[in-house]
Design an enzyme around this catalytic site. Structure first.
Site, PDB file in Angstrom:
ATOM      1  N   ARG A 233       1.001  -1.097  -0.015  1.00 29.06           N
ATOM      2  CA  ARG A 233      -0.197   0.036   0.140  1.00 29.06           C
ATOM      3  C   ARG A 233       0.731   1.219  -0.011  1.00 29.06           C
ATOM      4  NH1 ARG A 233      -2.372   2.736   4.337  1.00 29.06           N
ATOM      5  NH2 ARG A 233      -2.101   0.732   5.742  1.00 29.06           N
TER       6      ARG A 233
ATOM      7  N   TYR B 291     -15.627  14.160 -16.977  1.00 34.04           N
ATOM      8  CA  TYR B 291     -16.268  12.728 -16.985  1.00 34.04           C
ATOM      9  C   TYR B 291     -17.080  12.811 -15.873  1.00 34.04           C
ATOM     10  CZ  TYR B 291     -15.311   7.747 -15.873  1.00 34.04           C
ATOM     11  OH  TYR B 291     -15.521   6.307 -15.589  1.00 34.04           O
TER      12      TYR B 291
ATOM     13  N   ASP C 205      -6.755  16.463 -16.639  1.00 32.76           N
ATOM     14  CA  ASP C 205      -7.115  15.411 -16.848  1.00 32.76           C
ATOM     15  C   ASP C 205      -6.775  14.990 -18.208  1.00 32.76           C
ATOM     16  OD1 ASP C 205      -8.070  12.705 -17.503  1.00 32.76           O
ATOM     17  OD2 ASP C 205      -9.916  12.705 -16.212  1.00 32.76           O
TER      18      ASP C 205
ATOM     19  N   LYS D 227      -7.196   3.653 -19.998  1.00 30.73           N
ATOM     20  CA  LYS D 227      -7.422   3.876 -21.518  1.00 30.73           C
ATOM     21  C   LYS D 227      -6.147   3.852 -22.148  1.00 30.73           C
ATOM     22  CE  LYS D 227     -11.393   5.627 -19.609  1.00 30.73           C
ATOM     23  NZ  LYS D 227     -11.975   5.295 -17.954  1.00 30.73           N
TER      24      LYS D 227
END
Length: 398
Positions: A61, A117, A189, A214
């Site tokens: 983590r 988005y 973004d 993507k």
């Protein structure tokens, strides 16, 4: 003077090529380090591991050797500067959430776009206001609107360009100037463009986020996200990442590295095929309009040319006749599959109004510019002649 490596070389060899150094590890492909925790040799070593931010061999983590490798690769692609660093997350929204929750507090003010988005938009409409953060939404194409929206307490300006799904653009250099003058952080973004087509950091933007699901991953087989920017900002975000726990799995980090190796090849094909198909589509009688930054008919084509190297694989197609003809067109397609996401080797298509209807009402879609007859097409790397033939058959069914 040593010549800087090309994007093709950076995608394949990454940070090693950028630094002009050979890989330290003899493994040509970095191994998957699938361990949640790592042992220390002694108490002093354990204390050093526990206190070092993002140690690659303490607890996954906190960091993992593959996280470190991906981060260096992304910095090399986005900027290559030693002044920058990166964090990887379990999804694109993990990256967006990390930035917003890591930099903002109650009483702060954010300026963002009317259209983002869907999940990002929910941050500004619902989540951030719950925690006392004020949000002003502006038309992303109007730089003066951004300037008017800035007020005392403005801490962050959030952009997305090209935006999903309309393909409208934001003037990144202009927004960066406004943010810096106001003492705010500017964020972009960059998912739709990818680092090969657009480099916001070079235009003055402070932080770049990606849904690496993507173009960076490119094969529709992972979910991943990334934040790239100045080392000081990345260091500021890291404690919040530990709390949020949006940890990228070692397997997905390995698959992301694999995808990045072919990024330059894929993006060139996406760019070329999409531009060819967009030019063809806007000549078809069943098509009302095509919004694609590479088209001369795009209202912001000059801005696209100024701040982008290529224009990506996504376009917004308006089908004549409204909602029902658009629906028939989408259902008649055979090669582009009806599925969410974009930027992978397979072409994907969605009827935008049908997809957004579950999270936005008609007025919200109108304000966001999502027309009832809008179809979002993500062009893959299939043969362009095959795609054109399939599009022609689907248009005939309208």
């Amino acid at each position: 003077m040593t010549q800087a490596p090309s994007f093709d070389t950076l995608c394949v060899q990454g940070a090693h090529a950028a630094a002009g150094e050979p890989a330290v590890d003899s493994a040509l492909v970095p191994p998957i380090v699938y361990s949640a925790t790592f042992a220390a040799s002694n108490a002093q070593a354990f204390a050093e591991m526990a206190s070092q931010p993002r140690h690659a061999r303490y607890y996954t983590r906190y960091g993992n050797p593959l996280h470190e490798h991906v981060a260096r690769q992304l910095v090399a692609l986005e900027d290559g500067s030693g002044a920058h660093d990166a964090l990887v997350t379990a999804s694109g929204m993990g990256a967006v959430s990390l930035v917003l929750l890591g930099l903002l507090k109650a009483g702060d003010h954010v300026v963002a776009q009317t259209n983002h988005y869907m999940a990002s938009a929910k941050h500004f409409a619902e989540l951030l206001p719950r925690f006392g953060v004020r949000c002003t939404l502006v038309d992303q194409t109007d730089l003066a609107a951004w300037e008017r929206a800035i007020q005392p307490g403005t801490k962050l300006l959030m952009t997305e360009t090209p935006v999903n799904p309309t393909c409208a653009l934001t003037d990144l250099a202009g927004v960066a100037r406004l943010a810096h003058a106001a003492g705010a952080v500017s964020v972009c973004d960059n998912t739709f463009a990818s680092p090969l087509n657009q480099q916001p950091l070079a235009l003055g933007i402070d932080l770049v986020v990606h849904s690496a699901t993507k173009y960076l991953g490119g094969h529709h087989d992972i979910t991943a996200g990334a934040v790239i920017g100045a080392k000081a900002l990345i260091d500021t975000l890291w404690p919040t990442q530990i709390c949020l726990g949006a940890t990228l799995s070692p397997m997905d980090a390995w698959l992301l590295l694999r995808g990045i190796r072919t990024l330059a090849l894929r993006v060139r094909q996406h760019n070329a095929s999409a531009l060819e198909l967009a030019r063809w589509l806007e000549q078809q009688p069943q098509v009302e309009r095509v919004f694609y930054p590479g088209l001369e008919s795009h209202p912001q084509h000059a801005l696209a040319v100024a701040q982008m190297r290529g224009f990506g694989g996504v376009m917004n197609i308006l089908i004549r006749g409204g909602y029902e003809p658009a629906s028939r067109f989408v259902h008649a397609l055979k090669l582009p599959r009806q599925a969410v996401s974009l930027g992978g080797v397979e072409s994907l298509v969605v009827h935008a109004a049908a997809m957004w209807r579950g999270t936005m009402n008609d007025e919200q879609m109108r304000v966001a510019g999502i027309a009832p007859n809008a179809v979002r097409l993500s062009v893959g790397v299939e043969g362009v002649d095959d795609l054109r033939a399939d599009l022609a058959r689907a248009l005939a069914a309208v």
